[in-house]
Design a protein around this motif. Sequence first.
Motif, short mmCIF file in Angstrom:
data_model
loop_
_atom_site.label_atom_id
_atom_site.label_comp_id
_atom_site.label_asym_id
_atom_site.label_seq_id
_atom_site.Cartn_x
_atom_site.Cartn_y
_atom_site.Cartn_z
N ASP A 292 0.85 -1.27 -0.06
CA ASP A 292 0.15 0.10 -0.06
C ASP A 292 0.90 1.06 0.02
N ILE A 293 0.80 2.07 -0.85
CA ILE A 293 1.63 3.43 -1.13
C ILE A 293 0.61 4.50 -1.51
N GLY A 294 -0.74 4.05 -1.70
CA GLY A 294 -1.72 5.04 -1.72
C GLY A 294 -3.13 4.57 -1.32
N GLY A 295 -3.31 3.42 -1.22
CA GLY A 295 -4.49 2.84 -0.64
C GLY A 295 -4.38 1.47 -1.19
N SER A 296 -3.39 0.77 -1.58
CA SER A 296 -3.56 -0.48 -2.42
C SER A 296 -3.79 -1.78 -1.60
N VAL A 297 -3.76 -1.62 -0.07
CA VAL A 297 -4.16 -2.63 0.73
C VAL A 297 -5.62 -2.04 1.14
N ARG A 298 -5.82 -1.00 1.38
CA ARG A 298 -7.28 -0.48 2.12
C ARG A 298 -8.43 -0.57 1.15
N ILE A 299 -8.01 -0.02 -0.01
CA ILE A 299 -9.01 -0.13 -1.20
C ILE A 299 -9.38 -1.51 -1.42
N THR B 91 -12.50 14.39 26.59
CA THR B 91 -11.43 13.88 27.38
C THR B 91 -10.08 14.73 27.84
N GLY B 92 -10.28 15.84 26.97
CA GLY B 92 -8.94 16.72 27.23
C GLY B 92 -7.80 16.17 26.56
N ARG B 93 -7.73 15.01 25.91
CA ARG B 93 -6.45 14.46 25.10
C ARG B 93 -6.81 14.99 23.64
N PRO B 94 -5.82 14.79 22.94
CA PRO B 94 -6.10 14.57 21.39
C PRO B 94 -6.79 13.62 21.10
N VAL B 95 -7.57 13.50 20.07
CA VAL B 95 -8.27 12.46 19.65
C VAL B 95 -7.39 11.08 19.70
N ASP B 96 -7.96 9.99 19.76
CA ASP B 96 -7.10 8.50 19.61
C ASP B 96 -6.81 8.33 18.20
N ALA B 97 -8.02 8.42 17.35
CA ALA B 97 -7.99 7.89 16.24
C ALA B 97 -8.82 8.63 15.03
N ILE B 98 -8.96 8.63 13.92
CA ILE B 98 -9.84 9.10 12.89
C ILE B 98 -10.82 7.90 12.37
N LEU B 99 -11.78 8.17 12.41
CA LEU B 99 -12.71 7.03 11.67
C LEU B 99 -13.31 7.97 10.12
N CYS B 100 -12.80 7.19 9.21
CA CYS B 100 -13.12 7.99 7.83
C CYS B 100 -13.64 6.94 6.94
N PRO B 101 -13.97 7.67 5.59
CA PRO B 101 -14.35 6.72 4.60
C PRO B 101 -12.92 5.99 3.90
N VAL B 102 -13.06 4.88 3.29
CA VAL B 102 -11.77 4.46 2.70
C VAL B 102 -11.74 5.03 1.17
N ALA B 103 -12.87 5.37 0.73
CA ALA B 103 -13.07 5.98 -0.69
C ALA B 103 -14.29 6.74 -0.89
N PRO B 104 -14.66 7.42 -1.67
CA PRO B 104 -15.81 8.29 -2.04
C PRO B 104 -16.98 7.47 -2.41
N THR B 105 -16.57 6.26 -2.97
CA THR B 105 -17.60 5.50 -3.46
C THR B 105 -17.35 4.06 -2.84
N LEU B 106 -18.35 3.08 -2.97
CA LEU B 106 -18.12 1.61 -2.75
C LEU B 106 -17.41 1.27 -4.08
N ALA B 107 -17.11 -0.23 -4.17
CA ALA B 107 -16.25 -0.48 -5.25
C ALA B 107 -16.90 -0.05 -6.54
N PRO B 108 -16.03 0.80 -7.39
CA PRO B 108 -16.60 1.45 -8.53
C PRO B 108 -16.52 0.71 -9.80
N PRO B 109 -17.22 0.86 -10.74
CA PRO B 109 -17.20 0.02 -12.09
C PRO B 109 -15.66 0.10 -12.71
N HIS B 110 -15.36 -0.64 -13.34
CA HIS B 110 -14.21 -0.68 -13.96
C HIS B 110 -13.57 0.59 -14.61
N ASP B 111 -12.41 0.74 -14.29
CA ASP B 111 -11.70 2.04 -15.06
C ASP B 111 -12.38 3.17 -14.64
N SER B 112 -13.05 3.32 -13.52
CA SER B 112 -13.62 4.66 -13.07
C SER B 112 -12.97 5.22 -11.79
#
Lengths: 564, 564
Positions: A230-237, A443-464
């Motif tokens: 993963d260098i840009g999302g290649s495991v997570r996507i 809590t007065g602490r910095p946040v422990d983690a960020i919860l976020c999307p992995v991509a703006p879409t679900l698995a997209p159609p090919h080449d998109s």
Amino acid sequence: MVSIASLFPSHPVAIRKLRDREEKLSGYPHWRLQVPHDIIDVLKYPLTNLTDTERCIVHCDATALADLIRKRVHSAVDVLTAFVKAALVAQDLTNCLSEIFIEEGYERAKQLDRHLLETGQTVGPLHGVPVSIKDHIKIKGIDTSTGYIGWAYKTVADSDAVVVDILRKAGAILYVKTQNPQTLLSLETNNSVFGRTVSPFNRNLTPGGSSGGESALIACHGSPLGVGTDIGGSVRIPAAHSGLYGLKGSVARLPHAGLLGTHDGMEAIVGAVGPLATSARDLGLFCRVMLDAQPWLVEPPLLEMPWKREVAKGEGVPKKLSIAILFDDGVVAPHPPITQALRKYKDALITAGHDVIEWQPLDHQNGWDLIAKLYLLDGGAEYHDTIQSAGDTAVPLTNWILDHAQGRKSYTPADMFRLNLERDAFRAKALVHWNETRHRTATGRPVDAILCPVAPTLAPPHDSTAWWGYTSHWNLLDLPGVVFPVGRFAAADAFAVEPLPPARGDVETFIHGQWNPATYDNAPIGLQLVGRRHNEEKLLAMLDIVESSVPSHTSLGSLHNGNA
Amino acid sequence: MVSIASLFPSHPVAIRKLRDREEKLSGYPHWRLQVPHDIIDVLKYPLTNLTDTERCIVHCDATALADLIRKRVHSAVDVLTAFVKAALVAQDLTNCLSEIFIEEGYERAKQLDRHLLETGQTVGPLHGVPVSIKDHIKIKGIDTSTGYIGWAYKTVADSDAVVVDILRKAGAILYVKTQNPQTLLSLETNNSVFGRTVSPFNRNLTPGGSSGGESALIACHGSPLGVGTDIGGSVRIPAAHSGLYGLKGSVARLPHAGLLGTHDGMEAIVGAVGPLATSARDLGLFCRVMLDAQPWLVEPPLLEMPWKREVAKGEGVPKKLSIAILFDDGVVAPHPPITQALRKYKDALITAGHDVIEWQPLDHQNGWDLIAKLYLLDGGAEYHDTIQSAGDTAVPLTNWILDHAQGRKSYTPADMFRLNLERDAFRAKALVHWNETRHRTATGRPVDAILCPVAPTLAPPHDSTAWWGYTSHWNLLDLPGVVFPVGRFAAADAFAVEPLPPARGDVETFIHGQWNPATYDNAPIGLQLVGRRHNEEKLLAMLDIVESSVPSHTSLGSLHNGNA
């Protein structure tokens, strides 16, 4: 609909490669399956040829399998057979495999069974567990064509990658390598050697990339645990698009030597090897096996940072977490199923007593512009040369990424130094930004983690695939990110979905234009939890807390339960 | 003999800089001292104006000073006064200072004394301890000319470097900055802004560089603890040449942000901030203060690797060490006093029950050729431009190093990627080499550390440093190295010294040609202990064991005791 025939390239080298692969597959005719091309959800088919026991086996995660083999409930040979049966059908359905060496797998499985029988001991914590390996990771004696026509047959590895060596010593069984896209700089999986890999959830969609062979295979139960990069999302996507767990750790925590790829030696942005799995605990198991082997004693860049298993189990991790949720990165708002999933988790976290604030996005567009420069410091020359010099053809998403290098201009050393400084300034700003959240948490602490999307879409159609910002952002910042499945999208439920806000630019216009519930029918939904650098253990411990906060975290639709 | 007058440059900007500095000094006329130019050993003079109590103070290390101030034996103001008195004479004798802001130091000292009196509490572990800072490390409000005419008056820092910020918060008192050479890529200390810094042991010799202002100042008791930087030997060489302790840790362990220098953003070889001190325990104190501040929360490249103080005290460190000794790097054999010191340590270690083997040098010439390329990826362009565009003049050792960039040719990104791979291959080979020592040790473990020279010569005559291989080698490998004093050379004892072996090349011919006992009279002798990457704590614990193995480790001549 994608015709399976159309997946396969026609270069003479590709034809030879495909024929060789078919020859390996043809040794197991009874375990294969033809499914009509117009069936797009093919998830149930890989289990067709399995016995009830084998079905049980392939529904186990690696942790359970290691345990069952150690206790001699199943032999390594039986376990391998179950996964091979599923893998062969997975290949026929999704084109997820590159190299196949099942016989070697059986040899090893038999050895391991004998060893356990004779000594009563396992050789290591993965004794008998099959593990699949992404194509560009070297396995001794196996070709490493990595999606390049020019490399095929010329890149038979003379040694194992460090990760492979550790896996072998831990007792893992290697039997297949999996597809990765041309250039590796793609969040889908298509190349001119073996062709395109498709999602078993919906063959009109991508399983993600660049570790998309892994994700398609594991989603089909053809492997319990896979190794991606993963260098840009290649495991997570691919994990997100295929309903799996996937971890990208901080750079230099997990072994990374012995990978083939263009731009070896480029250090402005460095990738990370990471596991794809069907359970969160398998991610921890993988990291533990890797770091217990003290890989820093053989691979110079690695950090001497042993795996803190007690932290991974929750030691020292606050019971009440402060979580920041990123709903929208300011460039491309996610499609409604993702926003809904985030809201669901927000509510559940608050209900479970955790502290939730909103994460203010930090310049994802500039972050993307910067990382795209860092990916292509030579103007894309090496990528173009690797393709052109071999009479190879660029696949569509190769052109998409290489077009980010305007005019194919190469940077000078001084430019590169400046870009490194820009990157570090970006990182420094992000650190301040994260530290400052302490003013907004209960809590007065910095946040422990960020919860976020992995991509703006679900698995997209090919080449998109058109926006990497939800994953590449964390590569730019070198923060660990873990992806976990939260459900599956049913187009029939889309009546509950609200309209998208107005688009803020070309990319968002394009991605908003993609939104049509029918397109994404049956696609998995995944979310991402991002932690502090070098805190992979704490990240996994927090994932455990987050998942257990949601009463039934499969209530958006079940994944592996659905196709048993 | 070097005339002090000849040390000073003549560029109009330099004249202004020197005048400004003199103006600061002139505020303390009674604390200054003129010493005839033909006296070359000036070590005793900096103590001339000190009271007996002040002499006691300046013979304390930082650890003791912090303790004495905390216990109110001495006030911060009294401590500062003692060091300032010595520093002013040190400046007149060796030209070691760049920026002077003693008044600010007194303000802070008074504040700290008041705070302790009123609250009974120190502000931190360095409460009241004066610390000197190398010129290119930013201190808010102070110029950072870094040895460049073109930067003078244009580089007044608008913020503190991270190391400075942590020091301030720990209670340290800042009062002077110290000289560094033009380009920083020099193991001596000379520039066209403030001129040349000389050794107080022998003014015909260099105090080393690039942190040579620090080493001259601390050797003169003008500071108990200094902050230097090291990318090829720049902490360790001045420590060795000036009879001090100096630590270069692994890259990214200690704070490094907020330094000015050419080639910022170059990452092929990265420098390390490191302490210079009069005791080994002060090196540990410095590291502990830095890492207890969790600098990774403000400086993105830093590793989240807290200081393991128990390990630094010896926990888990074998009682019986396996030490490899490097007597000769295969390129330039060290001069006899260094070889003698190594032999003495070898015998003492064996007598103390440790296991000693010889370290086979690993290609120091190729290592040097490679690191020299990495230093000058742009063909030296930025260095040349920085000097030429300001009408500045290159000092001799600037030309020496920049001539390593053949034809001033800049590398392409692809070249740079290849050089990074060459570097990593070199590192991988070295790791194997180290691991393999297990076949030769009595303990069956790989060696714990390497004992080796710091340079092939003692402090050399000005402008004659010609071989970096004994220090830069460990930068190339990113291994931590600590330098410690083992004595002082007396030319009168040289009768015992055997002849040198035949030279193996031009560099060795030149350095052998330098060998003349009279040249090095009174020069300190230092050795270097090199540990495994990221194991700074263990390295310091081992230094403790090594030093205590030598019955009187000052028997080759005493350092700080000799000039009390």
